[in-house]
Motif scaffolding. Sequence first.
Motif, PDB file in Angstrom:
ATOM      1  N   GLN A 165       2.410  12.860  -8.670  1.00  0.00           N
ATOM      2  CA  GLN A 165       3.723  12.976  -9.317  1.00  0.00           C
ATOM      3  C   GLN A 165       4.556  11.723  -9.145  1.00  0.00           C
ATOM      4  OE1 GLN A 165       4.547  16.748  -7.475  1.00  0.00           O
ATOM      5  NE2 GLN A 165       4.595  17.720  -9.514  1.00  0.00           N
TER       6      GLN A 165
ATOM      7  N   TYR B  45       3.266   8.767  -9.030  1.00  0.00           N
ATOM      8  CA  TYR B  45       2.726   7.860 -10.046  1.00  0.00           C
ATOM      9  C   TYR B  45       3.357   8.168 -11.390  1.00  0.00           C
ATOM     10  CZ  TYR B  45      -1.002   6.951  -6.672  1.00  0.00           C
ATOM     11  OH  TYR B  45      -1.691   6.628  -5.582  1.00  0.00           O
ATOM     12  N   ALA B  46       3.491   9.447 -11.642  1.00  0.00           N
ATOM     13  CA  ALA B  46       4.067   9.840 -12.926  1.00  0.00           C
ATOM     14  C   ALA B  46       5.507   9.359 -13.048  1.00  0.00           C
ATOM     15  CB  ALA B  46       3.992  11.359 -13.082  1.00  0.00           C
ATOM     16  N   VAL B  47       6.224   9.414 -11.935  1.00  0.00           N
ATOM     17  CA  VAL B  47       7.602   8.914 -11.937  1.00  0.00           C
ATOM     18  C   VAL B  47       7.600   7.445 -12.306  1.00  0.00           C
ATOM     19  CG1 VAL B  47       9.616   8.389 -10.528  1.00  0.00           C
ATOM     20  CG2 VAL B  47       8.444  10.592 -10.276  1.00  0.00           C
TER      21      VAL B  47
ATOM     22  N   GLN C 236       1.044   3.024  -3.216  1.00  0.00           N
ATOM     23  CA  GLN C 236      -0.092   3.849  -3.619  1.00  0.00           C
ATOM     24  C   GLN C 236      -0.196   5.020  -2.648  1.00  0.00           C
ATOM     25  OE1 GLN C 236      -3.838   1.911  -3.396  1.00  0.00           O
ATOM     26  NE2 GLN C 236      -4.709   3.040  -5.120  1.00  0.00           N
ATOM     27  N   SER C 237       0.645   6.049  -2.886  1.00  0.00           N
ATOM     28  CA  SER C 237       0.733   7.125  -1.907  1.00  0.00           C
ATOM     29  C   SER C 237      -0.326   8.190  -2.111  1.00  0.00           C
ATOM     30  CB  SER C 237       2.103   7.791  -2.016  1.00  0.00           C
ATOM     31  OG  SER C 237       2.203   8.307  -3.337  1.00  0.00           O
ATOM     32  N   GLY C 238      -0.939   8.227  -3.291  1.00  0.00           N
ATOM     33  CA  GLY C 238      -1.886   9.297  -3.570  1.00  0.00           C
ATOM     34  C   GLY C 238      -1.192  10.503  -4.192  1.00  0.00           C
ATOM     35  N   ASN C 239       0.114  10.454  -4.240  1.00  0.00           N
ATOM     36  CA  ASN C 239       0.862  11.551  -4.838  1.00  0.00           C
ATOM     37  C   ASN C 239       0.949  11.330  -6.338  1.00  0.00           C
ATOM     38  OD1 ASN C 239       2.822  13.325  -5.738  1.00  0.00           O
ATOM     39  ND2 ASN C 239       3.810  13.351  -3.727  1.00  0.00           N
TER      40      ASN C 239
ATOM     41  N   LEU D  83      -5.649  10.163  -4.773  1.00  0.00           N
ATOM     42  CA  LEU D  83      -5.618   8.898  -5.510  1.00  0.00           C
ATOM     43  C   LEU D  83      -4.859   7.821  -4.764  1.00  0.00           C
ATOM     44  CD1 LEU D  83      -5.062  10.123  -9.159  1.00  0.00           C
ATOM     45  CD2 LEU D  83      -7.088   9.084  -8.172  1.00  0.00           C
ATOM     46  N   LYS D  84      -5.373   7.495  -3.616  1.00  0.00           N
ATOM     47  CA  LYS D  84      -4.722   6.385  -2.909  1.00  0.00           C
ATOM     48  C   LYS D  84      -5.761   5.495  -2.265  1.00  0.00           C
ATOM     49  CE  LYS D  84      -3.804   8.801   1.458  1.00  0.00           C
ATOM     50  NZ  LYS D  84      -2.747   9.146   2.381  1.00  0.00           N
TER      51      LYS D  84
ATOM     52  N   ARG E  53       0.815  -1.204   0.000  1.00  0.00           N
ATOM     53  CA  ARG E  53       0.000   0.000   0.000  1.00  0.00           C
ATOM     54  C   ARG E  53       0.859   1.268   0.000  1.00  0.00           C
ATOM     55  NH1 ARG E  53      -2.763   0.947   5.882  1.00  0.00           N
ATOM     56  NH2 ARG E  53      -0.980   1.970   6.813  1.00  0.00           N
TER      57      ARG E  53
ATOM     58  N   PHE F 285       7.088   7.043 -15.976  1.00  0.00           N
ATOM     59  CA  PHE F 285       8.266   7.356 -16.817  1.00  0.00           C
ATOM     60  C   PHE F 285       9.317   6.285 -16.695  1.00  0.00           C
ATOM     61  CE2 PHE F 285       6.656  11.716 -17.126  1.00  0.00           C
ATOM     62  CZ  PHE F 285       6.827  11.887 -18.485  1.00  0.00           C
TER      63      PHE F 285
ATOM     64  N   LEU G   6       7.261  16.314 -13.002  1.00  0.00           N
ATOM     65  CA  LEU G   6       7.631  15.475 -11.874  1.00  0.00           C
ATOM     66  C   LEU G   6       8.052  16.290 -10.668  1.00  0.00           C
ATOM     67  CD1 LEU G   6       9.629  12.569 -13.543  1.00  0.00           C
ATOM     68  CD2 LEU G   6       7.202  12.742 -13.014  1.00  0.00           C
TER      69      LEU G   6
END
Lengths: 657, 102
Positions: free
Chosen positions: A636, A638-640, A631-634, B100-101, A628, A643, B23
């Motif tokens: 960016q 996720y974007a990392v 799945q931090s909610g951050n 989003l978590k 879990r 990429f 980012l």
Amino acid sequence: MVAAAETAVNGEAGTTALAWIVTVLPLVSFFLIVLFGKRLPGGGAWIGIVAVGAGLVMSLVVLSHFIGGGEATELSEDWFRVGDLRFELGQYVDGLTAVMLVVVTTVSLCVQVYSLGYMRGDARFTWFYAVISLFTGSMLNVVIANNLLQLLVGWELMGVCSYLLIGHWWEEKENSDSAIKAFITTRIGDVPFLFGIFVLIVATGTANIPEITGAIGGGAISRGLLTAGALLLFGGAIGKSAQFPLHVWLPDAMAGPTPVSALIHAATMVAAGVYLVGRMFSVFVNADPWVLTFVAAIGATTMLIAALLAMIQDDIKRVLAYSTVSQLAYMVAGLSLGPAGYTAGLFHLFTHAFFKALLFLGSGSVIHAVHSNNMSEMGGLRRPMPVTFWTFLIGSAALSGIPPLAGFWSKDEIISTAFHEQHYIVWGIALVTAVITAFYMARAVLLTFFGEYRGHGHPHESPATITGPLVVLAGLSVVVGFLNATAFDVTLFSEWVHFGEGEHLPFNYGFAAISVVGALAGIAVGYRLYARWRERDPLRRLGPAYTLLERKYFLDDVYLRGVVRPIQYRASAAVNWSNRFILDGIVHTFAWTARQFSRLVEVVDRRVVDRGVNTAAGLTGFTGGILRYIQSGNVQRYAVFLFVGVILLAIGISIRA
Amino acid sequence: MIRLPLVLFFSAGLFSVGVYGVLARRNAVLVLMSIELMLNAVNVNLVAFSQLLRDTILAGQVFALFVITVAAAEVGIGLAIVILIYRNRETINIDEVNLLKW
């Protein structure tokens, strides 16, 4: 019974094939009433009435086969086999069967119609009709059975039904006691009956009645076996037909509703014993001669002692009950006279059924009106209840042997046959009993219908459902005697029911005169003593003899002290012992095993099942706990990942390329 | 005529700036702007290759026009979301908007 399995012995089954339908109808109606009766209008009573009514019509068709001398027929189907023994389910229809079918269905129909009025509002009305149907069906099964085992089934079913019906009002302890007494006492007779069946099966290798009769006729069975068989079978008859010394159940059976008494005492139950002797008559005839003498002795004893007991009863139903015992003894005595008395005895069974049913139903009508069984609380009822009075009078006259009513012809035939066969003791006792019979019936009629009313309230005539059957039965009581009115050379009945050649005595006006005079004398004495109501029964002047009768010859006491109590004590001790040491032991062992087993199960449950489930859950939770954090909610982060993923893919693809 | 490698280096630089902005920036508006940079880098590439290949139907240029249109729409929606977030949370710092978590 499919057509393919038909085995007609003496002739084509023809219309007699209806006989088994007659039997099945009430049995079907029993199930229908039990299952649906309560939901139907009228409590399902109509099912029983329609079933037995249809049965009556078919029985008449079956009987018509024998008018003009039809042959006996047999239909059967395999029931089961034990080794070489083949047991069948079938019907054997001869004149006797056909006559009995008519009697049983007629009386049952009358009783059922009568019960519509008599049992109205009863708490167990539907159940009553169900058991009456079963009772009728069982008796019919006894009548048509072509083998002893099937006969026994109906015989025992009747025992159960009698228990249920006598104890119909079981709320009173007395009634259920009577039911138990009736059941157990007849049971005592059933044991020798069962062994009698065994003897005959062992001797002939078959339970089939015509085959047994044939084997006896062919002289295949030793006389000793036959003697044993006859005595054992007669034991069954003693129990069911309430002969001395097992007659004690019958008077107590009066605890049941009156229609039940009529059914038991006229057409079913008690008739079964006499019928059995008639059906297996060749066993008796070919046994040692002393067997028939023994039968005669039982018959004569019973006839007299029961008639004497009937004299002193106050309960009107008990008068009739003892009278039934006495008349059954007439039949037994008639049969004991050998082939010559065969027709006479069974003719009495036939006529007796009608007028005894009439008398019982009449007494029921009276009881319905005055709400008491005791004649000391009746009197003068001929004015408010004319129909009941006249029908009861006809029944009484028929029972007393007044010509030209039914009882006269049958009883006279027994008496004159006894003289003709030189059984002078039987003849004498039968004559004396005839006088006593006339006396106690005169007494009953006078106490019930004449004089002043001594009860409570204002009795009224019963409704048409009650008086209707009375009138029908009264009519029959007048006419059925003429089926064998030897005085007019009418011998229809003896063409149907005879043993061997079936020769019959010419009518003897001298004997007839003696019995008629005897009956009239009995009535005269009755009139002399009971025309005027006395608080104290005039018979009490007999002193000790009266006490002896009042205590029923102390037979009940002897049975209670000598048989019931000792068995009761021992039985209860034995039951207690077996309860504590055997049943409890078994139960405890089971409980202990169950406990041990459950312990084992518990261990398996905890160590294996629970642990497995917990481990799986824990593992999932642990993994989830780690995952879990990804799945931090951050967005960016996720974007990392995205990429990095793309770059790794790009690297991967370029390396492969 | 500018040489192709020069254009591609320019496009790659522009894209990297965009990636960095997406980012690393905390301001949602700047993130959206960085996305525009990345899209424009792609547009540059498309036009450059279209020129190089002398495409007669100018598919590269047409495609770039489509990307610009989609980017405009996307920015419209993105800014609307940003405004809604601001109204609800009084901030447009992306670190604080961790919806989003789990």
